[in-house]
Design an enzyme around this catalytic site. Structure first.
Site, PDB file in Angstrom:
ATOM      1  N   ASP A   1      34.898  23.743 103.714  1.00 51.40           N
ATOM      2  CA  ASP A   1      33.527  24.022 103.307  1.00 51.40           C
ATOM      3  C   ASP A   1      32.616  22.889 103.776  1.00 51.40           C
ATOM      4  OD1 ASP A   1      34.452  26.271 102.004  1.00 51.40           O
ATOM      5  OD2 ASP A   1      34.552  25.296 100.037  1.00 51.40           O
ATOM      6  N   ARG A   2      31.344  23.195 103.880  1.00 52.25           N
ATOM      7  CA  ARG A   2      30.362  22.213 104.341  1.00 52.25           C
ATOM      8  C   ARG A   2      30.435  20.913 103.542  1.00 52.25           C
ATOM      9  NH1 ARG A   2      25.151  21.296 102.420  1.00 52.25           N
ATOM     10  NH2 ARG A   2      23.739  20.276 103.919  1.00 52.25           N
TER      11      ARG A   2
END
Length: 304
Positions: A139-140
């Site tokens: 995920d970011r």
């Protein structure tokens, strides 16, 4: 001129008389998709320097050269000079230590500044006619190690390895509350949350998801855990610990508080795999960044 990926091999008596097609599929383990791409998209099959069809019958001593076609990059992907912390690199793969707050691949919301854009720039600097093939993603706002294949043939191998559970990842997470059991397995199916394109949830009709955890240290109101994924569902760790009533610190999407840290307290600290071309075992570790060590102090990764 950019160089496409190629493989060269000398035929031994073991493969004398074998059809080139069978050799490529069985011995070199090319996918049928790759073989089709070579045939129709500017690739070449050479034996002793001469173009041959897949019906050619091999002879001991032949030199086979497989020249893959140049790879087309996604229209949403373009090279950017983004700094990359490269932990490992060879002609087939990259292992990168990703900081938080940077996406792995472009999206409508984040079209620039991604790891993939930086990798494409890195490949083009090497004059390679490859594109970016992510194998493991984060995920970011998750930091840590991720694996990227440098060409399609390597990606085919890594995807197969991933399906057979031969690529192993371990994470560190800081979660709300005190986990009482020293270790355990969260076995709960995960699916898309109704009405959302982003959120996931534990639901009966979801896909199988298993998360193994071990408590590393308990603090006054939160717990540090080491985690191993058996499956790789979107937001799996975040969803599973929220489901247990222990959402990750900083993960306001799944019930966590941002008082102590401004992103989910999750770090991919270990990545291991058997290299599909050299057959060497690789294991890489990356220390968590300062925002996590500010919470839990320094961690001896070797002891986990």
């Amino acid at each position: 001129m950019k160089q496409p990926f190629s493989i060269e091999a000398r035929i031994t008596s073991k493969h004398d008389g074998m059809l080139l097609r069978d050799y490529l599929l069985k011995e070199q383990q090319l996918s049928r998709r790759a073989l089709k791409a070579i045939k129709f998209n500017e690739g070449f099959l050479l034996v002793n320097g001469e173009s041959k069809t897949v019906r050619y019958q091999l002879k001991a001593g032949d030199i086979v050269k497989i020249m893959f076609p140049p790879e087309e990059k996604s229209p949403t992907l373009f090279p950017e000079p983004i700094p990359l912390e490269i932990i490992y690199e060879d002609e087939h793969a990259l292992v990168i230590n990703k900081p938080a707050d940077i996406p792995v691949i472009p999206s409508q919301k984040y079209s620039t500044g991604t790891i993939a854009n930086g990798v494409l720039y890195h490949l083009e600097k090497q004059n390679l006619a490859y594109t970016v093939h992510t194998v493991t993603r984060l995920d970011r706002d998750t930091s840590g190690l991720l694996l990227i294949a440098k060409h399609r043939h390597a990606h085919d191998f890594f995807v197969k390895m991933q399906k057979e559970h031969h690529i192993h990842r371990r994470y560190l997470a800081v979660v709300h509350g005190i986990i009482e059991k020293d270790n355990g397995v969260i076995d709960a199916p995960i699916g898309r949350k109704e009405g959302s394109i982003i959120e996931r949830c534990v639901c009966a009709d979801g896909k199988t998801a298993r998360t193994h955890y071990q408590v590393v240290k308990r603090f006054s109101d939160f717990t540090l855990a080491a985690i191993r994924l058996e499956t790789g569902r979107t937001h799996q760790i975040r969803v599973h610990f929220s489901y247990l009533g222990h959402p990750l610190l900083g993960d306001d999407l799944y019930g966590g508080s941002t008082d102590k840290i401004k992103r989910q307290a999750l770090h991919s600290f270990e990545l291991s795999f058997l290299h599909p071309f050299t057959y060497q075992k690789h294991c890489f570790q990356a220390k968590p960044p300062k925002d996590i060590t500010a919470l839990v102090g320094n961690i001896n990764l070797q002891s986990l």
